[in-house]
Design a protein around this motif. Structure first.
Motif, PDB file in Angstrom:
ATOM      1  N   GLY A 141       0.792  -1.224   0.000  1.00 41.40           N
ATOM      2  CA  GLY A 141       0.000   0.000   0.000  1.00 41.40           C
ATOM      3  C   GLY A 141       0.822   1.271   0.000  1.00 41.40           C
ATOM      4  N   LEU A 142       2.165   1.138   0.034  1.00 39.39           N
ATOM      5  CA  LEU A 142       3.021   2.324   0.080  1.00 39.39           C
ATOM      6  C   LEU A 142       4.024   2.333  -1.071  1.00 39.39           C
ATOM      7  N   ASN A 143       4.805   1.267  -1.220  1.00 42.71           N
ATOM      8  CA  ASN A 143       5.792   1.259  -2.308  1.00 42.71           C
ATOM      9  C   ASN A 143       5.841  -0.059  -3.076  1.00 42.71           C
ATOM     10  N   ASP A 144       5.007  -1.031  -2.704  1.00 43.56           N
ATOM     11  CA  ASP A 144       5.087  -2.343  -3.343  1.00 43.56           C
ATOM     12  C   ASP A 144       4.791  -2.292  -4.840  1.00 43.56           C
ATOM     13  N   HIS A 145       3.952  -1.341  -5.266  1.00 41.05           N
ATOM     14  CA  HIS A 145       3.616  -1.220  -6.694  1.00 41.05           C
ATOM     15  C   HIS A 145       4.809  -0.761  -7.531  1.00 41.05           C
ATOM     16  N   GLU A 146       5.860  -0.253  -6.878  1.00 42.13           N
ATOM     17  CA  GLU A 146       7.025   0.258  -7.600  1.00 42.13           C
ATOM     18  C   GLU A 146       8.046  -0.820  -7.957  1.00 42.13           C
ATOM     19  N   MET A 147       7.893  -2.018  -7.411  1.00 41.53           N
ATOM     20  CA  MET A 147       8.917  -3.042  -7.596  1.00 41.53           C
ATOM     21  C   MET A 147       9.297  -3.274  -9.063  1.00 41.53           C
ATOM     22  N   PRO A 148       8.347  -3.467  -9.993  1.00 38.42           N
ATOM     23  CA  PRO A 148       8.746  -3.705 -11.386  1.00 38.42           C
ATOM     24  C   PRO A 148       9.612  -2.594 -11.963  1.00 38.42           C
ATOM     25  N   GLY A 149       9.260  -1.352 -11.691  1.00 38.22           N
ATOM     26  CA  GLY A 149      10.034  -0.218 -12.194  1.00 38.22           C
ATOM     27  C   GLY A 149      11.407  -0.127 -11.573  1.00 38.22           C
ATOM     28  N   LEU A 150      11.503  -0.442 -10.286  1.00 34.14           N
ATOM     29  CA  LEU A 150      12.794  -0.399  -9.597  1.00 34.14           C
ATOM     30  C   LEU A 150      13.730  -1.468 -10.146  1.00 34.14           C
ATOM     31  N   LEU A 151      13.211  -2.669 -10.351  1.00 29.97           N
ATOM     32  CA  LEU A 151      14.027  -3.754 -10.896  1.00 29.97           C
ATOM     33  C   LEU A 151      14.495  -3.429 -12.309  1.00 29.97           C
ATOM     34  N   LYS A 152      13.611  -2.877 -13.117  1.00 27.43           N
ATOM     35  CA  LYS A 152      13.957  -2.527 -14.500  1.00 27.43           C
ATOM     36  C   LYS A 152      15.046  -1.463 -14.536  1.00 27.43           C
TER      37      LYS A 152
END
Length: 362
Positions: A245-256
């Motif tokens: 609910g805070l930053n988990d949705h960012e994982m794909p972008g961070l990995l890329k």
């Protein structure tokens, strides 16, 4: 005064200490009598100005610690500093500050203990005849490249000793200060003696400034990955912790982004709020995100069987439930798609030597 996403604490706008993660000092469970600030809403006027960071230099007795946790991914660790000025609000290492008589809250960021004799302790440890060489991790607890390192250069002295002994080390950091030591780390990496993981949690600068107030920006962290990988250093990214609910949705972008910068390895953890970190994170969350605090808090509970912390080995770092499973799935999908973790990086323990040991044979 513009605060971005930050909502000032009760009692006035100046009551929120910008540049600090913890806004309160929680109770130290080892102290029978102490003065703490935990329930500010019960005080009509309670203003406390931010204080400068104090560096407490000490002659430590030990440095290298054996890691018994099977899910941490390291055999031994060494930490040149206790406490950390980065101020990451979720940091599990905060609780260790209580052993020294301080609070896990703002004390953890304001009172940093400096092991000025760390290099001598490492040399003494590596000289032990019963040392069976295993990689030693730097920053198993607090960041070895936190702001104090610019002044004390203890981490660099540890790397110099490690290079002299051909002792393999792993490093994890979120500070671009590591680039100062790119020469040493690059030389060690050429002998398979070093690897580096860079912790990246968010591309949202407003969130970073609130959650990790004295850390470097994501662009600087990507520069670290790019520079070190250019030196031939095996470099990875740690998307940790993921907070539902805070930053988990960012994982794909961070990995890329990390992969494009040169990272070849990746890891992640799900946030867990152990000990005093539970109270500190709760206070921070409701001050900064009052509109979604309840939702985030309940999702963290859902990832740990109804609690915000789980101490069970093998489960505590990954969590359980729908939110944790979704994070795990997206990590697996995107690391495979990006080619992260395709090859296993191993550090070489066969090169270890004790300086002067050959001469003693004659």
């Amino acid at each position: 005064m513009k605060r971005g996403i930050i909502k000032p604490a009760a009692g006035g706008e100046d009551n929120y200490h910008l540049g600090r993660g913890a806004q309160i000092n929680t109770r130290n469970k080892f102290q029978q009598q102490e003065y703490v600030r935990e329930h500010v809403e019960g005080i009509d006027e309670w203003w406390q100005g931010d204080e400068a960071t104090h560096y407490l230099e000490e002659n430590a007795k030990t440095l290298v610690n054996k890691v018994d946790s099977p899910d941490v991914g390291m055999w031994y660790s060494m930490n040149p500093y206790q406490g950390c000025e980065h101020g990451c609000i979720y940091c599990y290492a905060r609780n260790a500050h209580e052993y020294w008589g301080y609070s896990a809250g703002s004390d953890f960021e304001h009172k940093v203990m400096v092991k000025k004799n760390a290099a001598q302790l490492l040399r003494k440890f590596l000289d032990k005849k019963d040392w069976e060489v295993k990689p030693i991790s730097l920053s198993g607890n607090t960041d070895c490249y936190q702001p104090a390192e610019r002044r004390f250069k203890i981490t660099r002295s540890l790397l110099e000793v490690a290079l002299e002994y051909r002792q393999p080390v792993g490093i994890i950091t979120k500070n671009a200060g590591i680039l100062r030591d790119a020469d040493l780390i690059g030389e060690m990496a050429s002998m398979q003696l070093a690897c580096v993981f860079v912790s990246v949690t968010t591309a949202n600068e407003d969130l970073r400034r609130a959650m990790e107030p004295r850390t470097t920006t994501m662009s600087q962290r990507l520069k670290v990955i790019e520079t070190l990988s250019g030196f031939g250093v095996p470099t990875g990214v740690m998307t940790a912790p993921m907070i539902p609910g805070l930053n988990d949705h960012e994982m794909p972008g961070l990995l890329k982004a990390a992969r494009e910068a040169g990272a070849s390895m990746a890891g992640y953890t799900v946030v867990r709020l152990n000990g005093a970190v539970k109270l500190l994170f709760h206070d921070w969350l409701y001050k900064n995100f009052p509109d979604r605090a309840d939702k985030v808090w309940h999702q963290i509970e859902g990832a740990h069987g109804g609690k915000v912390n789980d101490s069970e080995y093998g489960r505590r770092m990954r969590g359980e439930g729908a939110a944790a499973e979704m994070i795990q799935q997206q990590f697996r999908i995107h690391t495979q798609r990006l080619g992260l973790n395709a090859d296993r990086t191993s550090l070489d323990t066969s090169l270890f030597r004790r300086p002067g040991s050959q001469m003693r044979l004659f």
